[in-house]
Design an enzyme around this catalytic site. Structure first.
Site, PDB file in Angstrom:
ATOM      1  N   PRO A 186       5.684   3.187  -1.156  1.00  0.00           N
ATOM      2  CG  PRO A 186       4.080   4.354   0.037  1.00  0.00           C
ATOM      3  CD  PRO A 186       4.635   4.189  -1.341  1.00  0.00           C
ATOM      4  CG  ASN A 187       5.531   1.004   4.270  1.00  0.00           C
ATOM      5  OD1 ASN A 187       6.490   1.223   4.997  1.00  0.00           O
ATOM      6  ND2 ASN A 187       4.436   1.734   4.308  1.00  0.00           N
TER       7      ASN A 187
ATOM      8  NE  ARG B 266       6.414  -6.401  10.335  1.00  0.00           N
ATOM      9  CZ  ARG B 266       6.173  -5.219  10.891  1.00  0.00           C
ATOM     10  NH1 ARG B 266       6.965  -4.195  10.630  1.00  0.00           N
ATOM     11  NH2 ARG B 266       5.158  -5.055  11.688  1.00  0.00           N
TER      12      ARG B 266
ATOM     13  CE1 TYR C 233      -0.011  -5.855   0.621  1.00  0.00           C
ATOM     14  CE2 TYR C 233       0.886  -5.925   2.845  1.00  0.00           C
ATOM     15  CZ  TYR C 233       0.036  -5.355   1.916  1.00  0.00           C
ATOM     16  OH  TYR C 233      -0.753  -4.295   2.264  1.00  0.00           O
TER      17      TYR C 233
ATOM     18  CG  ASN D  84       2.174  -1.821  -5.607  1.00  0.00           C
ATOM     19  OD1 ASN D  84       1.426  -1.033  -5.015  1.00  0.00           O
ATOM     20  ND2 ASN D  84       2.378  -3.056  -5.194  1.00  0.00           N
TER      21      ASN D  84
ATOM     22  CB  ALA E 200      -0.391   3.539   1.733  1.00  0.00           C
TER      23      ALA E 200
ATOM     24  CG  HIS F 165      -5.454   3.456  -0.934  1.00  0.00           C
ATOM     25  ND1 HIS F 165      -6.061   2.737  -1.949  1.00  0.00           N
ATOM     26  CD2 HIS F 165      -4.534   2.612  -0.386  1.00  0.00           C
ATOM     27  CE1 HIS F 165      -5.544   1.498  -1.977  1.00  0.00           C
ATOM     28  NE2 HIS F 165      -4.617   1.409  -1.043  1.00  0.00           N
TER      29      HIS F 165
ATOM     30  CG  ASP G  72      -2.644  16.541 -10.194  1.00  0.00           C
ATOM     31  OD1 ASP G  72      -3.701  16.069 -10.661  1.00  0.00           O
ATOM     32  OD2 ASP G  72      -2.627  17.437  -9.319  1.00  0.00           O
TER      33      ASP G  72
ATOM     34  CD  GLU H 144      -4.413   1.481  -9.358  1.00  0.00           C
ATOM     35  OE1 GLU H 144      -5.161   2.038 -10.191  1.00  0.00           O
ATOM     36  OE2 GLU H 144      -4.626   1.478  -8.133  1.00  0.00           O
TER      37      GLU H 144
ATOM     38  CG  HIS I 256      -2.893  -2.337  -5.934  1.00  0.00           C
ATOM     39  ND1 HIS I 256      -2.157  -1.430  -5.204  1.00  0.00           N
ATOM     40  CD2 HIS I 256      -3.676  -1.621  -6.766  1.00  0.00           C
ATOM     41  CE1 HIS I 256      -2.497  -0.211  -5.578  1.00  0.00           C
ATOM     42  NE2 HIS I 256      -3.406  -0.293  -6.531  1.00  0.00           N
ATOM     43  CG  LEU I 257       2.224  -7.276  -4.333  1.00  0.00           C
ATOM     44  CD1 LEU I 257       3.024  -6.708  -3.185  1.00  0.00           C
ATOM     45  CD2 LEU I 257       2.918  -8.456  -4.963  1.00  0.00           C
ATOM     46  CB  SER I 258      -3.488  -7.352  -1.412  1.00  0.00           C
ATOM     47  OG  SER I 258      -3.515  -5.929  -1.385  1.00  0.00           O
TER      48      SER I 258
ATOM     49  NE  ARG J 151      -5.471  -5.709   2.294  1.00  0.00           N
ATOM     50  CZ  ARG J 151      -4.240  -5.211   2.413  1.00  0.00           C
ATOM     51  NH1 ARG J 151      -3.528  -4.953   1.317  1.00  0.00           N
ATOM     52  NH2 ARG J 151      -3.735  -4.977   3.605  1.00  0.00           N
TER      53      ARG J 151
ATOM     54  NE  ARG K 123      -5.418  -2.013   3.094  1.00  0.00           N
ATOM     55  CZ  ARG K 123      -4.248  -1.518   3.537  1.00  0.00           C
ATOM     56  NH1 ARG K 123      -3.439  -0.867   2.721  1.00  0.00           N
ATOM     57  NH2 ARG K 123      -3.879  -1.683   4.795  1.00  0.00           N
TER      58      ARG K 123
END
Ligand code: CA2
Length: 147
Positions: free
Chosen positions: A10-11, A18, A23, A74, A77, A80, A87, A98, A100-102, A107, A111
């Protein structure tokens, strides 16, 4: 030929538009092109998908079984929160890296927990868009198909 699914949650379709301080300025289309180019250079196939919906991500993980050799994920959200994604990964028995950019551990505390991590081969985080290439290489190494 080895085939990898790069799955974004998501997102992440908003990447590059933004919050560049977190990111970066690379768009999702750029990330997908970087992954495809890396696969072409290294001799493996890359398929990229993105969904803003938990069920869509579950379906994509299920759909990878018998089609792809592993997944770079990735989960955004949902990382978390989602036992469903946890599952699904267990269910398909495919190796997942896994991504993640950040650096999620630098953070907010919410997270710091990942429902993906316990069922992933490993995690790459904090390196921005180039992390996707690191994750692809890590997955190929895990599959014993690194060049
Ligand atoms: O660092 C990552 O890659 C994350 O998976 C990104 C998620 C966040 O919830 C995770 O904790 C860490 C959020 C992706 C949102 O991406 C945006 C990009 C540009 C503008 C708005 C959101």
């Amino acid at each position: 030929m080895t085939s990898v699914l790069v799955l974004n949650g998501p997102n992440l379709n908003l990447l590059g538009t933004r919050q560049p301080e977190i990111y970066g300025t690379t768009t999702l289309a750029d990330v997908e092109a970087i992954c495809a180019d890396h696969g072409a250079a290294q001799g493996f196939d890359v398929t990229c998908l993105q969904s803003n919906h938990e069920g869509g991500l579950v379906d994509a993980i299920h759909g990878a079984k018998g089609v792809h050799d592993g997944i770079v994920l990735n989960a955004g959200a949902y990382t978390h929160t989602s036992i469903a994604l946890h599952d699904a990964i267990v269910g398909v028995e495919l190796p997942v890296v896994e991504l993640h950019l950040s650096n999620i551990h630098a953070r907010e505390s919410f997270r710091h927990t990942s429902f993906i991590a316990p069922v992933a081969v490993g995690m790459i985080c904090g390196f921005g868009a180039p992390g996707y290439v690191l994750a692809l290489d890590a997955l190929l190494g895990h599959l014993g198909r690194a060049k």
